[in-house]
Scaffold this active site. Structure first.
Site, PDB file in Angstrom:
ATOM      1  N   GLN A  28       0.864  -1.168   0.000  1.00 28.79           N
ATOM      2  CA  GLN A  28       0.000   0.000   0.000  1.00 28.79           C
ATOM      3  C   GLN A  28       0.905   1.224   0.000  1.00 28.79           C
ATOM      4  O   GLN A  28       1.713   1.406   0.898  1.00 28.79           O
ATOM      5  CB  GLN A  28      -0.921   0.012   1.221  1.00 28.79           C
ATOM      6  CG  GLN A  28      -1.968   1.106   1.189  1.00 28.79           C
ATOM      7  CD  GLN A  28      -3.036   0.893   0.118  1.00 28.79           C
ATOM      8  OE1 GLN A  28      -3.277  -0.238  -0.302  1.00 28.79           O
ATOM      9  NE2 GLN A  28      -3.676   1.961  -0.316  1.00 28.79           N
ATOM     10  N   ASN A  66      17.195  -2.068 -14.869  1.00 28.95           N
ATOM     11  CA  ASN A  66      17.427  -0.677 -15.245  1.00 28.95           C
ATOM     12  C   ASN A  66      18.920  -0.402 -15.118  1.00 28.95           C
ATOM     13  O   ASN A  66      19.724  -1.312 -14.875  1.00 28.95           O
ATOM     14  CB  ASN A  66      16.563   0.282 -14.416  1.00 28.95           C
ATOM     15  CG  ASN A  66      16.936   0.295 -12.940  1.00 28.95           C
ATOM     16  OD1 ASN A  66      18.001  -0.188 -12.524  1.00 28.95           O
ATOM     17  ND2 ASN A  66      16.066   0.855 -12.117  1.00 28.95           N
ATOM     18  N   LYS A 104       5.916  -3.724  -6.546  1.00 25.08           N
ATOM     19  CA  LYS A 104       6.377  -4.003  -7.908  1.00 25.08           C
ATOM     20  C   LYS A 104       5.548  -5.104  -8.567  1.00 25.08           C
ATOM     21  O   LYS A 104       5.151  -4.993  -9.722  1.00 25.08           O
ATOM     22  CB  LYS A 104       7.857  -4.375  -7.897  1.00 25.08           C
ATOM     23  CG  LYS A 104       8.772  -3.274  -7.359  1.00 25.08           C
ATOM     24  CD  LYS A 104      10.204  -3.489  -7.720  1.00 25.08           C
ATOM     25  CE  LYS A 104      10.467  -3.166  -9.166  1.00 25.08           C
ATOM     26  NZ  LYS A 104      10.211  -1.749  -9.498  1.00 25.08           N
ATOM     27  N   GLY A 162       8.922   1.646 -14.392  1.00 23.14           N
ATOM     28  CA  GLY A 162       9.603   0.395 -14.718  1.00 23.14           C
ATOM     29  C   GLY A 162       8.687  -0.804 -14.594  1.00 23.14           C
ATOM     30  O   GLY A 162       8.760  -1.750 -15.391  1.00 23.14           O
ATOM     31  N   ASP A 163       7.814  -0.773 -13.602  1.00 23.37           N
ATOM     32  CA  ASP A 163       6.850  -1.864 -13.437  1.00 23.37           C
ATOM     33  C   ASP A 163       5.882  -1.901 -14.599  1.00 23.37           C
ATOM     34  O   ASP A 163       5.503  -2.979 -15.081  1.00 23.37           O
ATOM     35  CB  ASP A 163       6.078  -1.686 -12.132  1.00 23.37           C
ATOM     36  CG  ASP A 163       6.978  -1.673 -10.909  1.00 23.37           C
ATOM     37  OD1 ASP A 163       8.059  -2.290 -10.971  1.00 23.37           O
ATOM     38  OD2 ASP A 163       6.599  -1.043  -9.910  1.00 23.37           O
ATOM     39  N   GLY A 185       0.429   8.211  -9.201  1.00 20.93           N
ATOM     40  CA  GLY A 185       0.169   6.914  -8.578  1.00 20.93           C
ATOM     41  C   GLY A 185       1.059   5.832  -9.142  1.00 20.93           C
ATOM     42  O   GLY A 185       1.829   6.039 -10.094  1.00 20.93           O
ATOM     43  N   ALA A 231      14.114   7.647 -20.159  1.00 21.58           N
ATOM     44  CA  ALA A 231      13.624   8.402 -21.313  1.00 21.58           C
ATOM     45  C   ALA A 231      14.342   8.021 -22.597  1.00 21.58           C
ATOM     46  O   ALA A 231      13.828   8.266 -23.699  1.00 21.58           O
ATOM     47  CB  ALA A 231      13.784   9.893 -21.052  1.00 21.58           C
ATOM     48  N   ASN A 275       1.905  -3.792  -9.287  1.00 22.78           N
ATOM     49  CA  ASN A 275       1.937  -2.836 -10.403  1.00 22.78           C
ATOM     50  C   ASN A 275       2.064  -3.559 -11.736  1.00 22.78           C
ATOM     51  O   ASN A 275       1.383  -3.235 -12.715  1.00 22.78           O
ATOM     52  CB  ASN A 275       3.118  -1.879 -10.245  1.00 22.78           C
ATOM     53  CG  ASN A 275       3.012  -0.973  -9.035  1.00 22.78           C
ATOM     54  OD1 ASN A 275       1.935  -0.790  -8.477  1.00 22.78           O
ATOM     55  ND2 ASN A 275       4.139  -0.412  -8.628  1.00 22.78           N
TER      56      ASN A 275
END
Length: 330
Positions: free
Chosen positions: A21, A193, A48, A275-276, A313, A239, A51
């Protein structure tokens, strides 16, 4: 990519991972040590794993989620949210342990700092994962990360390999140790990443600064990727898009062994969960269209991630397939 057994469903993804949460505090800039700043508060679903499951589901994949939660109000909220998203959640309820939470500080530029209290996530049991064999067997793609106990992720990857699924591992957040390195040998596609990639190649004998990775020549990046014991790497570059490296490009219907996929322009308001979003969308795209080149799937995932940073979010910012199509037509 090697031929997969036929499934009754058009597209299926199983995510083994975390639910948190999220508690989000937003201010014009992040406070310095010892400083108090005024801001705004909000709360919503995250973690993670969750998502990624929401991202996959909103991209049209029939999605299952295997996770642990506490026997508390936040755990009930997690279950309600999964149902509302159409996700088949297979919960392990952990007595005496809280549902995971995350504290997120967000500045006006959309950059964030995060502290996670994993709670029940750290106690996800390998036995609970293995008990979901039938659910995993019905899928095309398995996706795992580092926010649950590494042995639970390892057992999920091993079972998925036995059952013939495509296995994606997202080595996030960065974790060190043999238990986490063992996960690499069980996946076919690794999605770090820049900071995670720098740590991984350091563990395999090479030094590279995370900040320099995006500017490296393709040949040098490919050489670094091939140090890792995985068939294919999709290195996310924010990006700047993504860099793909294969030991055998034909495995994923690609032609080139190494190439870049450009990023998409976006009006950034919140990078939480980007990323998720990329990982969940990539899993969904691979599950829904197994015969397309990986380059096509990665391009779709970058479009989804770009959409996600234009909303606030974590799980709430995951775009639907229709929203992505409107934002990036054609």
């Amino acid at each position: 990519m090697a031929a997969r057994k036929k499934k009754s469903a058009a597209c299926d993804v199983v995510v083994v991972g975390s639910y948190n949460q999220d508690m989000v505090w937003q201010a014009a800039r992040l406070p310095a040590p010892g400083e108090t700043r005024m801001g705004r508060f909000s709360s919503g679903p995250g973690g993670k794993g969750f998502n990624q499951a929401v991202a996959a589901a909103r991209q049209g994949a029939r999605t299952a989620f295997i996770a642990a939660r506490g026997n508390d109000a936040l755990g009930e909220r997690a279950a309600d949210t999964a149902r509302a998203e159409g996700i088949d959640a297979r919960w392990q309820q952990v007595a005496g342990e809280a549902t995971g939470t995350a504290a997120i500080w967000l500045d006006a530029a959309g950059q964030n700092s995060i502290v996670v209290a994993p709670g029940a996530n750290s106690l996800l049991a390998p036995a609970h994962v293995l008990a979901q064999r039938e659910t995993i067997a019905s899928a095309r793609v398995l996706l795992t990360q580092h926010e649950v106990h590494p042995v639970a992720s390892l057992r999920a990857l091993q079972l998925a390999g036995e059952l013939g699924l495509l296995r994606i591992h997202n080595p996030a957040p960065q974790q060190d140790g043999a238990a986490y390195r063992a996960l690499l040998a069980e996946c076919e596609l690794l999605t770090p990443n820049e900071s995670e990639f720098a740590a991984l190649v350091r563990a395999h004998g090479a030094e590279v600064e995370a900040s320099a990775i995006a500017s490296l020549a393709d040949e040098d990046l490919h050489t670094l990727c091939r140090l890792l014991p995985v068939p294919s790497v999709v290195l996310t570059l924010g990006a700047a898009g993504a860099f793909v490296s294969h030991a055998d490009p034909t495995r994923f219907h690609d032609v080139a062994a190494a190439y870049r996929v450009p990023g998409q322009s976006a009006h950034v308001v919140d990078t939480t969960g980007a990323g998720d979003c990329f990982n969940g969308a990539l899993a969904a795209s691979l599950a829904c269209a197994v015969d397309l080149a990986l380059a096509t799937h990665v391009a779709q995932a970058t479009r989804c991630a770009a959409c996600s940073v234009e909303s606030h979010g974590a799980a709430a910012s995951m775009p639907t397939r229709e929203q992505v199509g409107r934002r990036f037509p054609g």
